[in-house]
Write an enzyme that holds these catalytic residues in place. Sequence first.
Site, PDB file in Angstrom:
ATOM      1  N   ASP A 193       4.736  -0.902 -10.767  1.00 26.86           N
ATOM      2  CA  ASP A 193       4.146  -0.177  -9.647  1.00 26.86           C
ATOM      3  C   ASP A 193       3.867  -1.262  -8.615  1.00 26.86           C
ATOM      4  O   ASP A 193       2.933  -2.041  -8.766  1.00 26.86           O
ATOM      5  CB  ASP A 193       2.846   0.521 -10.060  1.00 26.86           C
ATOM      6  CG  ASP A 193       2.241   1.346  -8.921  1.00 26.86           C
ATOM      7  OD1 ASP A 193       2.441   0.964  -7.743  1.00 26.86           O
ATOM      8  OD2 ASP A 193       1.556   2.337  -9.194  1.00 26.86           O
ATOM      9  N   HIS A 194       4.709  -1.342  -7.585  1.00 27.54           N
ATOM     10  CA  HIS A 194       4.650  -2.527  -6.714  1.00 27.54           C
ATOM     11  C   HIS A 194       3.321  -2.655  -5.986  1.00 27.54           C
ATOM     12  O   HIS A 194       2.951  -3.750  -5.561  1.00 27.54           O
ATOM     13  CB  HIS A 194       5.816  -2.529  -5.716  1.00 27.54           C
ATOM     14  CG  HIS A 194       5.755  -1.440  -4.692  1.00 27.54           C
ATOM     15  ND1 HIS A 194       6.293  -0.191  -4.889  1.00 27.54           N
ATOM     16  CD2 HIS A 194       5.235  -1.416  -3.441  1.00 27.54           C
ATOM     17  CE1 HIS A 194       6.108   0.550  -3.817  1.00 27.54           C
ATOM     18  NE2 HIS A 194       5.458  -0.158  -2.921  1.00 27.54           N
ATOM     19  N   HIS A 201       0.737   5.397  -7.714  1.00 28.22           N
ATOM     20  CA  HIS A 201      -0.024   4.481  -6.874  1.00 28.22           C
ATOM     21  C   HIS A 201      -1.497   4.873  -6.756  1.00 28.22           C
ATOM     22  O   HIS A 201      -2.403   4.057  -6.949  1.00 28.22           O
ATOM     23  CB  HIS A 201       0.586   4.414  -5.470  1.00 28.22           C
ATOM     24  CG  HIS A 201       2.041   4.065  -5.443  1.00 28.22           C
ATOM     25  ND1 HIS A 201       2.595   3.155  -6.303  1.00 28.22           N
ATOM     26  CD2 HIS A 201       3.059   4.503  -4.653  1.00 28.22           C
ATOM     27  CE1 HIS A 201       3.897   3.050  -6.041  1.00 28.22           C
ATOM     28  NE2 HIS A 201       4.189   3.853  -5.054  1.00 28.22           N
TER      29      HIS A 201
END
Length: 499
Positions: A178-179, A241
């Site tokens: 999950d960047h 996110h």
Amino acid sequence: MNNSKPVLMILFGATGDLAKRKLYPAFFRLFRQQALSDHFAVIGTARRPWSDEHFHEVIADAIADENPTEPEQAAFVSHFYYQSHDVGDASHYQVLSQLADKLDNKYQLAGNRLYYLAMAPRFFGQIVTQLKSAGIIDTEGFNRVVLEKPFGTDFESANELSQQLTSVFPEQDIFRIDHYLGKEMIQNILTLRATNSLLESQWSNKHIENVQITFAEALGVEQRGGYYDQTGALKDMVQNHILQVLSLLAMELPTGTSETAIREGKVAALRAVKIYTPDEVAKNFVRGQYTAGRLNHEDFAGYREEPAVAEDSRTETFVAGKFEIDNDRWRGVPFYVRTGKRLTEKGTRINIVFKNLTDNTDLATKNVLTIYIQPTEGFSLSLNGKSLDAQYETSPIRLSYRHDSKMMANTPEAYERLMHDAIDGDATNFTHWDEVAQSWKIVDVIRQAWDQDQTPVPTYAAGTMGPKEAFDLVAADGNEWVWQPDTWFIERGLLKTES
């Protein structure tokens, strides 16, 4: 970040947009910092029949913005090899295995291998099964797999995918990216809490009135209309996110900084999030879809007019909602979330709204801690001070800190951090299956309730901050959204709010 471990990285989807925009620049920055040095190699695989030489040209173009010197670039790209590959063809994995062994010997990589699956999730199970059958993962070093989202489309599909992966790789060797977890200010949340008694002593329902998490995008769906119309904002942003950020804000402070302690804290926080009934979904969550709009003299098409989007689409491009956390620390504190496309301004920020000591709002405004995640990074705290020449009147004061551009230019970007962590075996900033599973359980009931609800989807004009229902949701509790960037444009006649 100059410690270097030998590693062979096998990149599935090497010709794709993600590899060019994010991965090759991230690898180069690690190389420049000597986190990747002489003992590394990358095999890029995809269907296209590229040569090594063409692959090197693509990589050189991808890292051009890093301004490499000619010797730097030549040294870097020399570690990259291309293998045309069909993920469904077992014979191709035998060829891949032979090349991997050859490079392992050439660069003295100690059998350490990292498999990056930058492909559609439907191929994940097939790829890892073939890697096992071909014996590619049978080395004495570490073997880890890195996955891009989406990880499933609901709990059932995610669970099936997890079982496929764990039949080959143990959970500790599965790194789900999950960047956002690689971003500086996301990683700063626990530090802010743990090292500032001023904040952590107030971090509960005794002192906090509400928490607001906003992920706003100014762009529309662009060329991703076909994908997005099958996904929507709830699955695209909330399930991953937003719930990851919520877990960092809501978790109990861990007793240490170990990967296990942080993960257990996040999982416990997610398990305390109330799972709604369909009636509660209707009360606590709203969706929206953008229509044509005009912002700052620029016209935007509506979602249904975007390429590859169905003319009668009911897919949401906006979500706003209220999560409730059923534990002693947070019971009674609404966690408001919102995310959407074609909003007024791009920005990700968290607003922590503290309770007033007095009911007299004329005397003092509420204290608000804001954590800026992007595009600017930093934080601010609004306080009340006495107005000049006034005996009782107060004036808001903002204590603010933003990272300057020079500092941020030297800060590792999200993929750079995350790739370094994966090579290092640190999964702290990756998503564990327990987190994924609970997130899907939370989101699935919202999705199912919406799928059963055939009333018209609320709309909002492109350039605004979402449908009226999103503001009504917060107002019903006597609150309001802290961040309202559309106000500036409305006041100057540069934005119409009618959808």
